[in-house]
Design an enzyme around this catalytic site. Structure first.
Site, PDB file in Angstrom:
ATOM      1  N   TYR A 169       0.808  -1.223   0.000  1.00  0.00           N
ATOM      2  CA  TYR A 169       0.000   0.000   0.000  1.00  0.00           C
ATOM      3  C   TYR A 169       0.843   1.276   0.000  1.00  0.00           C
ATOM      4  CZ  TYR A 169      -4.126  -2.905   0.924  1.00  0.00           C
ATOM      5  OH  TYR A 169      -5.139  -3.829   0.847  1.00  0.00           O
ATOM      6  N   LYS A 212       3.701 -14.763   5.345  1.00  0.00           N
ATOM      7  CA  LYS A 212       3.784 -15.824   4.334  1.00  0.00           C
ATOM      8  C   LYS A 212       5.262 -15.996   3.991  1.00  0.00           C
ATOM      9  CE  LYS A 212       1.756 -18.619   1.328  1.00  0.00           C
ATOM     10  NZ  LYS A 212       0.995 -19.819   1.714  1.00  0.00           N
ATOM     11  N   ASP A 225      -2.715 -17.768   4.716  1.00  0.00           N
ATOM     12  CA  ASP A 225      -3.808 -18.594   4.192  1.00  0.00           C
ATOM     13  C   ASP A 225      -4.380 -19.498   5.282  1.00  0.00           C
ATOM     14  OD1 ASP A 225      -1.290 -19.716   4.139  1.00  0.00           O
ATOM     15  OD2 ASP A 225      -1.510 -20.714   2.201  1.00  0.00           O
ATOM     16  N   ASP A 241      -5.610  -5.824   6.187  1.00  0.00           N
ATOM     17  CA  ASP A 241      -6.814  -5.261   5.562  1.00  0.00           C
ATOM     18  C   ASP A 241      -7.810  -6.389   5.278  1.00  0.00           C
ATOM     19  OD1 ASP A 241      -8.529  -3.546   4.287  1.00  0.00           O
ATOM     20  OD2 ASP A 241      -7.289  -3.232   2.510  1.00  0.00           O
ATOM     21  N   ASP A 252     -11.442  -7.707   7.658  1.00  0.00           N
ATOM     22  CA  ASP A 252     -12.795  -7.776   7.077  1.00  0.00           C
ATOM     23  C   ASP A 252     -13.383  -9.165   7.311  1.00  0.00           C
ATOM     24  OD1 ASP A 252     -12.539  -5.201   5.999  1.00  0.00           O
ATOM     25  OD2 ASP A 252     -13.541  -5.778   4.130  1.00  0.00           O
TER      26      ASP A 252
HETATM   27  P1  ATP Z   1     -13.235  -0.987   0.718  1.00  0.00           P
HETATM   28  O1  ATP Z   1     -12.278  -1.680  -0.203  1.00  0.00           O
HETATM   29  O2  ATP Z   1     -13.171   0.500   0.641  1.00  0.00           O
HETATM   30  O3  ATP Z   1     -13.180  -1.521   2.130  1.00  0.00           O
HETATM   31  P2  ATP Z   1     -15.273  -2.678  -0.420  1.00  0.00           P
HETATM   32  O4  ATP Z   1     -15.522  -2.467  -1.872  1.00  0.00           O
HETATM   33  O5  ATP Z   1     -14.423  -3.813   0.019  1.00  0.00           O
HETATM   34  O6  ATP Z   1     -14.710  -1.316   0.202  1.00  0.00           O
HETATM   35  P3  ATP Z   1     -17.402  -2.238   1.402  1.00  0.00           P
HETATM   36  O7  ATP Z   1     -17.864  -0.895   1.005  1.00  0.00           O
HETATM   37  O8  ATP Z   1     -16.567  -2.348   2.617  1.00  0.00           O
HETATM   38  O9  ATP Z   1     -16.666  -2.893   0.194  1.00  0.00           O
HETATM   39  O10 ATP Z   1     -18.654  -3.135   1.567  1.00  0.00           O
HETATM   40  C1  ATP Z   1     -18.738  -4.507   1.301  1.00  0.00           C
HETATM   41  C2  ATP Z   1     -20.188  -4.932   1.548  1.00  0.00           C
HETATM   42  O11 ATP Z   1     -20.403  -5.002   2.974  1.00  0.00           O
HETATM   43  C3  ATP Z   1     -21.164  -3.895   1.032  1.00  0.00           C
HETATM   44  O12 ATP Z   1     -21.577  -4.272  -0.239  1.00  0.00           O
HETATM   45  C4  ATP Z   1     -22.289  -3.912   2.014  1.00  0.00           C
HETATM   46  O13 ATP Z   1     -23.299  -4.800   1.601  1.00  0.00           O
HETATM   47  C5  ATP Z   1     -21.662  -4.448   3.294  1.00  0.00           C
HETATM   48  N1  ATP Z   1     -21.463  -3.385   4.290  1.00  0.00           N
HETATM   49  C6  ATP Z   1     -20.347  -2.642   4.502  1.00  0.00           C
HETATM   50  N2  ATP Z   1     -20.548  -1.778   5.479  1.00  0.00           N
HETATM   51  C7  ATP Z   1     -21.807  -1.946   5.914  1.00  0.00           C
HETATM   52  C8  ATP Z   1     -22.610  -1.325   6.932  1.00  0.00           C
HETATM   53  N3  ATP Z   1     -22.147  -0.339   7.725  1.00  0.00           N
HETATM   54  N4  ATP Z   1     -23.868  -1.757   7.080  1.00  0.00           N
HETATM   55  C9  ATP Z   1     -24.356  -2.745   6.329  1.00  0.00           C
HETATM   56  N5  ATP Z   1     -23.670  -3.376   5.366  1.00  0.00           N
HETATM   57  C10 ATP Z   1     -22.409  -2.978   5.158  1.00  0.00           C
END
Ligand code: ATP
Length: 358
Positions: free
Chosen positions: A143, A189, A222, A246, A250
């Site tokens: 990044y 890794k 992994d 990151d 998630d």
């Molecule tokens: P980034 O790479 O910026 O983290 P991303 O493209 O990986 O973004 P996000 O915007 O984080 O994706 O969202 C992924 C999915 O998770 C979204 O499509 C949504 O459905 C769900 N999501 C994320 N945040 C929320 C929230 N606060 N409430 C409900 N659903 C959410």
């Protein structure tokens, strides 16, 4: 959420005297950002009144909207406003996120990204006993933005891993573990990325020597991804490089219930930015169905940090109050947004949290 940043006090809590009012740079961002911000603002205003915390909220424009309005994702005015604030509370930013948060992380040397992940009641989490923190190195790795095109069809990205950054992030992880379940998992890794991950692993081992009371293990990324699903309750503190952190955070947040519940802190020696871990979620933007808890819990983390940094019990109380109001809201199970299987609206969740602030 409970105390998260307490055991890191010696990193960020100096001798700064308590300000007469806390200036907060509030960034509404893009997509669901403005909805989350409106919900969180209700919480900020209520705790400010209830606990007698003088807050001056300065809205700062940044992100895709700022880009189309001013031609810059992070205009100078916004940067000035952030520099003058005591802390920044940030909603997610869309396509220009790298021009905003990645830049701010580098600029303020916010080297530690602290991402607590906890299971709450009624959230469809895989297990009820998930309670971990992902500590993500925040300033280097892929990044760093060192990407190049070599002609039309070949591209290269440079992965930067340094001794100093790896040692300091490992130290954050071990300090955090001291105040928790006393276990650190270093994720890398190094069997494939022998040089870069090899250095990161060596640094984690070196720091581990200084903390004999912390149980230390290593995992390939992994295997860690699989174990976060298979046995998420066995993790305490995960420390890893920027991109792995990151992705894994998630995953961990989703395993614990939803991305919409996950706050974070970008921590440096002098400044911190608090934000949900997720992105702008354009798919659900403007519908009043986004879960605002990720940003509300980010505000709780911000008060915890302000309280520790300025030795201000009012902020600590505000943080505890927000955390328990969120817990009570979820336990009650009436105000659950669709990501948690409910039908509640963003503003209903905010109202529920606000009425439970005591
Ligand atoms: P980034 O790479 O910026 O983290 P991303 O493209 O990986 O973004 P996000 O915007 O984080 O994706 O969202 C992924 C999915 O998770 C979204 O499509 C949504 O459905 C769900 N999501 C994320 N945040 C929320 C929230 N606060 N409430 C409900 N659903 C959410």
């Amino acid at each position: 959420m409970g105390s998260v940043l307490g055991s890191l006090k010696d990193i960020y809590a100096g001798s700064a005297s308590r300000p007469t009012e806390y200036v907060i740079a509030l960034m509404p961002g893009d997509g669901i950002g403005p909805e989350l911000t409106a919900a969180t603002l209700r919480v900020l205003n209520t705790v400010s009144e209830k606990f007698g915390i003088p807050l001056k909220i300065n809205r700062v424009e940044a992100g895709d909207n700022a880009m189309s309005k001013y031609g810059e994702a992070l205009p100078d005015e916004s940067l000035k406003s952030i520099k003058k604030s005591h802390a920044c509370l940030k909603a997610p930013v869309g396509e220009t996120s790298a021009d905003v948060i990645v830049k701010l992380r580098m600029m303020f040397d916010l080297f530690a990204n602290i991402r607590p992940v906890k299971a709450y009641p009624n959230t469809q989490s895989l297990r009820s006993d998930i309670d971990m923190v992902v500590v993500r190195e925040n300033t280097e790795d892929l990044y760093k933005g060192l990407e190049f095109a070599l002609g039309n069809n070949t591209t290269v990205a440079l992965r930067v891993i340094t001794y100093d950054a790896s040692i300091r992030i490992a130290d954050v992880a071990f300090k955090l573990a001291l105040g928790r379940k006393k276990k650190v998992t270093a994720v890398h890794k190094s069997n494939v990325l022998k040089t870069t991950c090899g250095l990161f692993a060596r640094c984690c081992r070196e720091v581990a020597q200084k903390y004999p009371n912390i149980s230390y293990e290593e995992s390939y990324v992994d295997a860690c991804a699989a174990n976060l699903v298979r046995k998420p309750h066995t993790f305490d503190v995960i420390v890893t490089t920027n991109m792995f952190g990151d992705i894994l955070s998630d995953e961990a947040a989703q395993v614990a219930g939803s991305l919409g519940l996950a706050p974070s802190c970008n921590l440096g020696y002098n400044y911190a930015i608090f934000e949900p871990i997720h992105g702008a979620a354009f798919d659900i933007a403007g519908k009043n169905i986004a879960n605002p808890i990720s940003m509300i819990l980010s505000a709780a983390l911000m008060f915890e940090w302000l309280g520790a940094k300025y030795n201000d019990g009012r902020c600590i109380k505000a943080s505890e109050s927000i955390n328990s109001a969120v817990y009570e809201t979820l336990k009650e199970g009436k105000s659950l947004t669709p990501d948690l299987g409910g039908v509640a609206r963003t503003d209903e969740v905010a109202l529920s949290v606000v009425t439970k602030l005591t």
